[in-house]
Design a protein around this motif. Structure first.
Motif, short mmCIF file in Angstrom:
data_model
loop_
_atom_site.label_atom_id
_atom_site.label_comp_id
_atom_site.label_asym_id
_atom_site.label_seq_id
_atom_site.Cartn_x
_atom_site.Cartn_y
_atom_site.Cartn_z
N LYS A 48 52.77 99.07 48.30
CA LYS A 48 52.16 98.97 49.63
C LYS A 48 51.90 100.35 50.22
O LYS A 48 50.86 100.57 50.85
CB LYS A 48 53.08 98.16 50.55
CG LYS A 48 53.15 96.68 50.21
CD LYS A 48 54.11 95.95 51.14
CE LYS A 48 54.15 94.46 50.82
NZ LYS A 48 55.12 93.73 51.69
N ILE A 49 52.84 101.26 50.03
CA ILE A 49 52.67 102.60 50.58
C ILE A 49 51.53 103.35 49.90
O ILE A 49 50.70 103.99 50.55
CB ILE A 49 53.99 103.39 50.46
CG1 ILE A 49 55.02 102.82 51.44
CG2 ILE A 49 53.77 104.88 50.71
CD1 ILE A 49 56.40 103.41 51.27
N GLY A 59 48.25 100.54 49.98
CA GLY A 59 47.95 99.84 51.22
C GLY A 59 47.44 100.78 52.29
O GLY A 59 47.09 101.93 52.04
N SER A 60 47.44 100.28 53.52
CA SER A 60 46.89 101.05 54.65
C SER A 60 47.97 101.32 55.70
O SER A 60 47.69 101.34 56.90
CB SER A 60 45.72 100.29 55.27
OG SER A 60 46.13 98.99 55.67
N TYR A 61 49.20 101.54 55.24
CA TYR A 61 50.32 101.71 56.16
C TYR A 61 50.52 103.15 56.60
O TYR A 61 51.13 103.41 57.63
CB TYR A 61 51.60 101.17 55.52
CG TYR A 61 51.52 99.69 55.24
CD1 TYR A 61 51.83 98.76 56.22
CD2 TYR A 61 51.11 99.22 53.98
CE1 TYR A 61 51.73 97.40 55.97
CE2 TYR A 61 51.02 97.86 53.73
CZ TYR A 61 51.32 96.95 54.72
OH TYR A 61 51.22 95.61 54.48
N ARG A 78 46.72 108.87 54.21
CA ARG A 78 46.76 108.25 52.89
C ARG A 78 46.94 109.30 51.80
O ARG A 78 46.45 110.43 51.91
CB ARG A 78 45.46 107.47 52.64
CG ARG A 78 45.25 106.28 53.56
CD ARG A 78 46.09 105.10 53.16
NE ARG A 78 45.76 104.62 51.83
CZ ARG A 78 44.77 103.77 51.56
NH1 ARG A 78 44.00 103.31 52.53
NH2 ARG A 78 44.56 103.35 50.32
N GLY A 116 59.81 105.06 57.31
CA GLY A 116 59.87 103.61 57.45
C GLY A 116 61.27 103.12 57.15
O GLY A 116 62.13 103.87 56.68
#
Length: 228
Positions: free
Chosen positions: A31-32, A35-37, A41, A206
């Protein structure tokens, strides 16, 4: 003591490699990375070099190997490094897996675009050793390279059962073959971020907590970038 711990891990990994080992990447890592968290990026341009420190069975290198990136790994015994290499070759991939550790990475300065440290840095049992590991991560990263770091959080069962012997240091007990080892726990996102700031910039943190049946799992996450 270090040799005994390494031998214990080697035996554990040998037993797991019979077939009961993690064969897929860490979901949060995916995800990291993809993804777009993140606010910033991580660029995955063609041909980047990726290092996984404490690469285990090589499962967290798979998404990068699939994309054709140049992947390397470090494990704490020669036998574990060879086992990882063999597992990846059986799955159709080649990676340079070497004997090394958090504080002794057998690669040249500025070798990698991305360094993964997935639940390994807490095995450095005190603050100065953690600092030494972070300096070693910084050394092998290229300018503008990225660090992704996962580490045990304060609500994890292994820490909740442990004895706090001094600030941030926990003696593991009543858990598994790691009993008697000392874990370093950053305990908060803020402290993790502060610990990275002397060496890294653009830090994002996070916190992932989940309860799998009766066992709480808790991890802190940080992503940072080396400067020019």
């Amino acid at each position: 003591m270090i040799d005994q711990k390494a031998n214990a891990w080697e035996q554990f990994n040998r037993n797991k490699a019979v077939g009961d080992f993690p064969q897929w990447p860490n979901e949060v890592l995916l995800k990291i990375v993809f993804g777009s968290y993140l606010k910033n990026r991580i660029p995955l341009r063609e041909g980047i070099r990726v290092l996984d420190v404490g690469c285990g069975f090589g499962n967290n290198l798979l998404p990068f190997l699939v994309k054709g990136h140049d992947c390397c790994g470090v494990e704490i015994t020669e036998a574990m490094a060879q086992q990882t290499k063999d597992i990846l070759e059986q799955r159709g991939f080649k990676a340079d897996i070497c004997f090394g550790s958090n504080r002794s990475i057998p690669f040249e300065d500025r070798s990698f675009d991305l360094l993964l440290s997935i639940n390994t840095i807490h095995y450095e049992a005190q603050h100065d050793l953690v600092e030494a590991a972070l300096k070693e991560f910084h050394r092998v990263l290229k300018s503008n390279g990225h660090l992704i770091l996962f580490t045990v959080g304060p609500q994890h069962t292994i820490i909740k059962k442990a004895e706090c012997i001094k600030p941030h240091c926990y003696k593991i007990q009543n858990y598994d073959f790691r009993d008697g080892s000392v874990f370093y726990c950053f305990e908060t996102e803020e402290f993790l971020s502060q610990s990275l700031k002397p060496l890294f910039q653009n830090i994002e943190t996070g916190h992932v907590t989940e309860k799998l049946m009766t066992r709480p799992l808790d991890f802190l996450i940080a992503v940072g970038q080396k400067g020019n």
